[in-house]
Design a protein around this motif. Sequence first.
Motif: not given
Ligand SMILES: Cc1cc2nc3c(=O)[nH]c(=O)nc-3n(C[C@H](O)[C@H](O)[C@H](O)COP(=O)(O)O)c2cc1C
Lengths: 629, 177
Positions: A185-186, A194, A211, A214-215, A299-300, A302-304, A337, A342, A518-519
């Motif tokens: 996810g990033g 985890k 999650n 996917e924004g 979009y936000v 998506g932040e967990e 999350v 993943t 993180f946004h």
């Molecule tokens: C603003 C913002 C948007 C995010 N959007 C997504 C998203 O759309 N999909 C996603 O998997 N993670 C997104 N993330 C990251 C998640 O916070 C989180 O790190 C992630 O879901 C963890 O999953 P992973 O460990 O499998 O990567 C975003 C983070 C931020 C700060």
Amino acid sequence: MTAYDVLRQQANTAWQSYLRPQRTRLDVSVATCSHAAGVYDTLAALADAVRTRNLPVDIATTGCNGFCFLEPLVTVSRPDGLRVLYGPVHAEDVADLLDQALTGICARLAAGVVNGDSDRAAQLADHPFMKHQVRRLMANCGVINPEDIDHYLARGGYEGLARAVAMTDEAVIQQTLASGLWGRGGAAFPAGRKWDFLRGARNKPKYLVCNADEGDPGAFVNRILLESDPHLIIEGMAIAAQATGAEYGYLYIRDEYPLAVERCRHAIDQARAKGLLGANILGSDLTYDMEVVRGAGAYVCGEETGLLSSIEDSRGMPRIKPPFPANAGVFGLPTNVNNVETYANAPMIFRESAEWYRQYGTEKNPGTKMFSFTGDITRVGCVEVPFATKMGDLIRDNFGGTPDGRPVKAIQSGGPLAGIIPGKYIDLPLEPEPFREQGVLMGGGGIIVCDDTTCIVDMVQYFEWFAEDESCGRCTTCHGGTQRHVEILRRIQEGKGRVSDIQLMELINDSLRWSNCFHGQGAPAAVQSLLRHFRDELMTHIRDKRCPAQQCAALIRYEVVRGREHDADPSAAICPTNAIRQHDDGRYFVDDARCIRCDACRQLQPDVLAVTDAVAPPRPAGMPVAAGG
Amino acid sequence: MAEQASRARYRELIKDFKPDSGHLLHALHTIQHHFGYIPNDAVPVVAQQLGMQTAKVFGAITFYAEFRTSPPPRTEINWCSGPACRLKGGDNIRRAMESVLGFGVEGTTADGTAGMHLQQCDGSCEYAPLVWVRSFTGHADGADATLQDERGVVHGLLTVPAAIELARVIKSREGSA
Ligand SMILES: Cc1cc2nc3c(=O)[nH]c(=O)nc-3n(C[C@H](O)[C@H](O)[C@H](O)COP(=O)(O)O)c2cc1C
Ligand code: FES
């Protein structure tokens, strides 16, 4: 026979008759990308033709195999075992397809042979789009009917879960750790660690969250899996449940993916009906169930932690960490999350092994990763490649380069908060570290390619606008900082930039970093890239009031080409503001005050209308520029 | 009477949703799916069903871009704000359509029959630049929505002249500006 063997045996029978149908079957790819390409018209035309011509064929649906640029795709499976992929098959191509593909090959529309041999069409595996690809996660995409659990089962689905439920939670964690799987996810955090946090959490019940928000605009790797192979995600989550003791899961899908919502809900019902979700899964001690939550455009989320708030009947505001989700997640209870991709990796790690998983990729980044490429490329679509594949190889070979062979000016990976790199880094290996070294993020898999017609100031303004628009509003640094960035960038685009704006933007970036999530912390990245990599272009906007790519509306002007003043009738007719006017003698001219620079006239009559810089040519070298002026 | 009838209808639609179970978004989607928007008088009904304060329900509704608090226009142009569309002239398309229609993104005609709404990219970028044209006559209070109902008809690979023609057709069809 185990419970799993029984399911598998039934499924195999169904799958065999699917592969070699008694009569020819046309599998139409129904997905968001084919919807854009007009698949409903294709379906209607097919149904109509089959009925009126009374043809002995069946029509069914499949998902998208990543060849989005060839949608609408139709796979023709014949009783003799030959399977051929055709595309694009628009409504007007249906007659040709039915005339030729039922007995022979419709060479005009053939993308490649999926199964069997033909001397009239190449193998799909040899298509340039398949170069560099290793399809593990995408093995079922466009191959099975995503609404039929038997197809998934017959292709080895739920075998990984069957093995995992026979293992202890600790052994499942160990195997996940051994595979080296990290979050897609990033943030690239190891999935096994985890999961172990959640396993160790004391409160109960425990939850899993997937999650699927996917924004990142331009990214659609998760969507391909959600729409085309939903059971892969369900199985992955069930394995995570075995590892962590979680009893319930939420699959949070963004509002923009209604088909994914529908397919995943359907898949969950099917899995439950087969005893793959619910109490005592496959006769084991594992009890786990789940549901889909549909987002509503934020979009936000998506932040967990924003995601957790959103699931909990609330505004999707990110929370202050700690506590971390593993201790206090949904409803204040321990939660894990992970991203869609993943979880989707887990089934193969357990169906095969950690060593098998590590056959591709690098020591540090084992396995494969899906990437969607969009923007200025010839073929838009989604690929799956081993980590460390050179990005440039994909852009050149798979995605066909830029449309007119123009130079790649910039590449944006990892979403609006990740930054932009210049085209000279095109050959970076696709893994997190090389991107981080350049001050950007590889991110979740969406990559946007920009050719030299792009104005980087405008793209950065767009990313900052996005960050502003999607800020939850909690932190002044974030909502105020992004707003100031947008104001400054728009002013620069209007030709009112000041040299002192550079300092101002750096100051704003420094304060953005103090945002809670993180946004806000990521919002400086695009501006940072602009200042670091594209400063010349920025200074040309600020000092010379000129947009080198001739994109910024206030810095360009339209005019009728000399000698063609009598030829602009069509342009005058299309102009939405009546800005193309006539002198008394009938000669056309562009009334600059009315012109909104929409480019309609030039697109219609490129020989008659021309764009020029709005201001005089750049000032001579050495001419002083007043600070702030 | 009409008011009571609609309250009963809201209650019927969301009767299976429970407090403290993460059901709010689903409940709101259900109402919007049937009515095209979330009517004001549905909010207390949702709040009661889920054991929440009305203000919290309102708070959630206004947080998300896709919940509507007024009836949708009959015809809505959903303009893709995404990066691939922007690279291919999406912003020019927006400006041109706005000047034909006489209103901007999130605006409508005076009689509310036609409108424009900002959409996020859903990965249809192979057809960039594009708009989705949604029609809200089909799925009010009733049948299951298809992808076509939900996302609208895609007008892809748009040139600016084609976008202007499209806006002109919508404007003449929907009457007053
Ligand atoms: C603003 C913002 C948007 C995010 N959007 C997504 C998203 O759309 N999909 C996603 O998997 N993670 C997104 N993330 C990251 C998640 O916070 C989180 O790190 C992630 O879901 C963890 O999953 P992973 O460990 O499998 O990567 C975003 C983070 C931020 C700060
Ligand atoms: S950017 Fe418009 S569809 Fe992706």
